[in-house]
Design a protein around this motif. Structure first.
Motif, mmCIF file in Angstrom:
data_model
loop_
_atom_site.group_PDB
_atom_site.id
_atom_site.type_symbol
_atom_site.label_atom_id
_atom_site.label_comp_id
_atom_site.label_asym_id
_atom_site.label_seq_id
_atom_site.Cartn_x
_atom_site.Cartn_y
_atom_site.Cartn_z
ATOM 1 N N VAL A 187 -0.283 -2.334 3.691
ATOM 2 C CA VAL A 187 -1.117 -2.596 4.734
ATOM 3 C C VAL A 187 -0.677 -3.943 5.274
ATOM 4 C CG1 VAL A 187 -2.896 -0.970 4.031
ATOM 5 C CG2 VAL A 187 -3.068 -3.269 3.300
ATOM 6 N N GLY A 188 -1.230 -4.254 6.624
ATOM 7 C CA GLY A 188 -0.846 -5.490 7.192
ATOM 8 C C GLY A 188 -2.171 -6.453 6.571
ATOM 9 N N SER A 189 -1.770 -7.890 6.694
ATOM 10 C CA SER A 189 -2.581 -8.654 6.447
ATOM 11 C C SER A 189 -3.781 -8.903 7.293
ATOM 12 C CB SER A 189 -2.138 -10.136 6.377
ATOM 13 O OG SER A 189 -1.400 -10.567 7.574
ATOM 14 N N ARG A 190 -3.915 -8.379 8.637
ATOM 15 C CA ARG A 190 -4.848 -8.528 9.799
ATOM 16 C C ARG A 190 -5.065 -7.168 10.196
ATOM 17 N NH1 ARG A 190 -8.264 -12.939 10.413
ATOM 18 N NH2 ARG A 190 -7.187 -14.961 9.988
ATOM 19 N N GLY A 191 -6.478 -7.031 10.607
ATOM 20 C CA GLY A 191 -6.778 -5.426 10.940
ATOM 21 C C GLY A 191 -7.854 -5.751 12.131
ATOM 22 N N VAL B 267 -1.410 -5.816 -5.461
ATOM 23 C CA VAL B 267 -2.315 -5.630 -6.363
ATOM 24 C C VAL B 267 -2.211 -4.358 -7.168
ATOM 25 C CG1 VAL B 267 -5.160 -5.139 -7.158
ATOM 26 C CG2 VAL B 267 -4.050 -6.934 -5.345
ATOM 27 N N VAL B 268 -1.698 -4.248 -8.525
ATOM 28 C CA VAL B 268 -1.521 -2.997 -9.092
ATOM 29 C C VAL B 268 -2.535 -2.491 -9.748
ATOM 30 C CG1 VAL B 268 0.040 -2.272 -10.935
ATOM 31 C CG2 VAL B 268 0.799 -4.082 -9.633
ATOM 32 N N ARG B 269 -2.833 -1.288 -9.157
ATOM 33 C CA ARG B 269 -3.905 -0.527 -9.463
ATOM 34 C C ARG B 269 -3.571 0.887 -9.757
ATOM 35 N NH1 ARG B 269 -8.654 -0.873 -7.793
ATOM 36 N NH2 ARG B 269 -8.975 1.633 -7.688
ATOM 37 N N GLY B 270 -4.623 1.713 -10.150
ATOM 38 C CA GLY B 270 -4.412 3.187 -10.111
ATOM 39 C C GLY B 270 -3.103 3.322 -10.876
ATOM 40 N N VAL C 75 -7.947 -14.086 -4.346
ATOM 41 C CA VAL C 75 -6.382 -14.199 -4.095
ATOM 42 C C VAL C 75 -5.787 -13.261 -3.020
ATOM 43 C CG1 VAL C 75 -3.802 -14.293 -5.012
ATOM 44 C CG2 VAL C 75 -5.732 -15.296 -6.331
ATOM 45 N N ALA C 76 -5.929 -12.257 -2.995
ATOM 46 C CA ALA C 76 -5.672 -11.179 -1.862
ATOM 47 C C ALA C 76 -6.209 -11.639 -0.611
ATOM 48 C CB ALA C 76 -6.215 -9.776 -2.373
ATOM 49 N N LEU C 77 -7.475 -11.990 -0.660
ATOM 50 C CA LEU C 77 -8.032 -12.388 0.651
ATOM 51 C C LEU C 77 -7.397 -13.725 1.286
ATOM 52 C CD1 LEU C 77 -11.801 -12.047 -0.002
ATOM 53 C CD2 LEU C 77 -10.521 -10.718 1.708
ATOM 54 N N HIS C 78 -7.044 -14.685 0.533
ATOM 55 C CA HIS C 78 -6.466 -15.996 0.985
ATOM 56 C C HIS C 78 -5.232 -16.179 0.729
ATOM 57 C CE1 HIS C 78 -10.630 -16.709 1.833
ATOM 58 N NE2 HIS C 78 -11.126 -16.623 0.683
ATOM 59 N N ALA C 79 -4.266 -15.635 0.074
ATOM 60 C CA ALA C 79 -2.961 -15.914 -0.153
ATOM 61 C C ALA C 79 -2.216 -16.005 1.176
ATOM 62 C CB ALA C 79 -2.004 -15.170 -1.204
ATOM 63 N N GLY C 80 -1.084 -16.824 1.318
ATOM 64 C CA GLY C 80 -0.523 -16.922 2.490
ATOM 65 C C GLY C 80 0.849 -16.349 2.425
ATOM 66 N N VAL C 81 1.328 -15.433 1.325
ATOM 67 C CA VAL C 81 2.369 -14.917 1.010
ATOM 68 C C VAL C 81 1.997 -13.471 0.739
ATOM 69 C CG1 VAL C 81 3.480 -16.927 0.157
ATOM 70 C CG2 VAL C 81 2.529 -15.265 -1.423
ATOM 71 N N LEU D 114 -7.985 -2.024 -1.864
ATOM 72 C CA LEU D 114 -8.022 -2.766 -3.029
ATOM 73 C C LEU D 114 -8.973 -2.234 -3.942
ATOM 74 C CD1 LEU D 114 -7.232 -6.277 -2.102
ATOM 75 C CD2 LEU D 114 -5.767 -4.831 -2.825
ATOM 76 N N HIS D 115 -10.090 -1.709 -3.653
ATOM 77 C CA HIS D 115 -11.036 -1.039 -4.728
ATOM 78 C C HIS D 115 -11.022 0.374 -4.807
ATOM 79 C CE1 HIS D 115 -14.258 -4.380 -4.596
ATOM 80 N NE2 HIS D 115 -13.637 -4.756 -3.247
ATOM 81 N N HIS D 116 -10.274 0.983 -3.931
ATOM 82 C CA HIS D 116 -10.293 2.547 -4.091
ATOM 83 C C HIS D 116 -8.959 3.319 -4.069
ATOM 84 C CE1 HIS D 116 -14.604 2.267 -3.394
ATOM 85 N NE2 HIS D 116 -14.240 1.727 -2.196
ATOM 86 N N ALA D 117 -7.797 2.735 -3.868
ATOM 87 C CA ALA D 117 -6.449 3.035 -3.898
ATOM 88 C C ALA D 117 -6.043 3.753 -5.312
ATOM 89 C CB ALA D 117 -5.582 2.345 -3.309
ATOM 90 N N ASP D 118 -5.296 4.664 -5.481
ATOM 91 C CA ASP D 118 -4.758 5.164 -6.873
ATOM 92 C C ASP D 118 -3.231 4.747 -7.118
ATOM 93 O OD1 ASP D 118 -5.337 6.436 -9.160
ATOM 94 O OD2 ASP D 118 -4.051 8.242 -8.207
ATOM 95 N N SER D 119 -2.883 3.905 -6.426
ATOM 96 C CA SER D 119 -1.498 3.280 -6.356
ATOM 97 C C SER D 119 -1.510 1.836 -5.970
ATOM 98 C CB SER D 119 -0.465 3.867 -5.600
ATOM 99 O OG SER D 119 -1.031 3.587 -4.223
ATOM 100 N N PRO D 120 -0.437 1.114 -6.644
ATOM 101 C CA PRO D 120 -0.536 -0.241 -6.045
ATOM 102 C C PRO D 120 -0.703 -0.649 -4.713
ATOM 103 C CG PRO D 120 1.157 0.240 -7.760
ATOM 104 C CD PRO D 120 0.926 1.404 -7.386
ATOM 105 N N VAL D 121 -1.118 -1.798 -4.045
ATOM 106 C CA VAL D 121 -1.381 -1.941 -2.650
ATOM 107 C C VAL D 121 -0.365 -3.365 -2.282
ATOM 108 C CG1 VAL D 121 -2.905 -2.387 -0.975
ATOM 109 C CG2 VAL D 121 -3.411 -1.009 -2.672
ATOM 110 N N TYR D 122 0.417 -3.009 -1.580
ATOM 111 C CA TYR D 122 1.119 -4.045 -0.924
ATOM 112 C C TYR D 122 0.473 -4.666 0.236
ATOM 113 C CZ TYR D 122 5.563 -6.578 0.387
ATOM 114 O OH TYR D 122 6.399 -7.562 0.596
ATOM 115 N N LEU D 123 0.196 -6.019 0.461
ATOM 116 C CA LEU D 123 -0.468 -6.590 1.586
ATOM 117 C C LEU D 123 0.458 -7.344 2.097
ATOM 118 C CD1 LEU D 123 -3.663 -7.735 -0.504
ATOM 119 C CD2 LEU D 123 -3.682 -5.781 1.007
#
Length: 288
Positions: free
Chosen positions: A253-257, A138-141, A128-134, A274-283
């Protein structure tokens, strides 16, 4: 007047409960409706329910119970929050992606049922993170932490200004400081056929910092209440942002890099976070 909508996916796991709490607080900030969504993974031979011989009604009751429990948890966080419940059927990632079109934000936990223990990020959340258009969170950490700065990576990509604006808006809504990170990687050169990294001079560092401050100046004027700290680093963006995430309440972080693979909306820095952050990540997402 259109009411904003935040969709949060739940499957009853601890990860999805953290996502619900985060999404409820965000919906309150935005005066948005929260849509608590559970997907019945109805795939013959792979369904994760006791179907009692294929009794779909039984799995539907289980799904409704999971969704109602999620809605009750959201109301514990924000008692008067407007909430809707959605029960969907099919492949979880595909169905969540289909729901993203009319949402303002999609919120997911980092892990779900059926994930392999060795994976830091669940397969549904990653797809979903890879392909969502909105925009996706992802709530982690430390998902329930509400203090500390908002952090954002600010590079030279064409959509960086949009991501920076999003970060300022998120920080302003939280009354939080904003840490803006620019990674300044040394230029590689060849010496006798071997690639070596040049060491930036103090003058080059000073010039890069001045350029960053000039880029931030109009945003400081637009958001005078947001305390901004500009950070310059020679490490990779993913490494710096992962480190900053241990004290941040949200990383943007931006959706494109640079180096983004065709067919996805997420660059390598975002995927590593998305694999290593210790807080939620806003894409962040920007309409094409």
């Amino acid at each position: 007047m259109r009411t904003a909508t935040i969709v949060v996916a739940t499957d009853g796991t601890a990860s999805s409960r953290a996502a619900i709490r985060w999404a409820a607080r965000e919906a309150a900030r935005r005066a948005a409706t929260l849509r608590v969504t559970h997907v019945i993974d109805w795939q013959h031979g792979e369904a994760r329910y006791d179907l009692d011989g294929g009794d779909f009604a039984a799995s539907r009751r289980i799904a409704e119970g999971v969704a109602r429990t999620g809605a009750a948890l959201a109301r514990e966080v924000v008692p008067d929050l407007p909430i809707k419940i959605d029960i969907l059927v099919g492949n979880p990632a595909a169905r969540l992606l289909s729901q993203a079109g009319d949402a303002d934000l999609l919120v997911l936990g980092s892990r779900g049922r059926g994930g392999f223990a060795s994976l830091v990020l669940g397969s549904v959340s990653q797809r979903v993170a890879l392909h969502a258009g909105v925009p996706v969170v992802v709530v982690r950490g430390r998902g329930d932490v509400t203090d500390g700065p908002v952090a954002v990576g600010f590079d030279e990509s064409e959509r960086a200004e949009h991501t920076l604006r999003t970060a300022f808006e998120l920080a302003a809504a939280r009354g939080a400081p904003l840490a803006v990170i620019r990674t300044y990687l040394p230029v590689m050169s060849l010496y006798m056929g071997v690639a070596t990294a040049n060491v930036p001079t103090p003058e080059e560092d000073a010039a890069e910092r001045l350029r960053l401050e000039e880029q931030l100046a109009p945003w400081r004027e637009r958001f005078p209440a947001v305390q901004v700290e500009a950070l310059l680093s020679h490490d990779s963006a993913a490494a710096v942002l992962s480190g900053v995430s241990h004290g941040a309440q949200l990383v943007v972080v931006g959706s494109r890099g640079r180096g983004t693979l065709a067919g996805t909306l997420l660059g390598s820095t975002g995927l590593q976070l998305l694999h290593h952050a210790d807080s939620p990540v806003y894409l962040d997402r920007q309409a094409a």
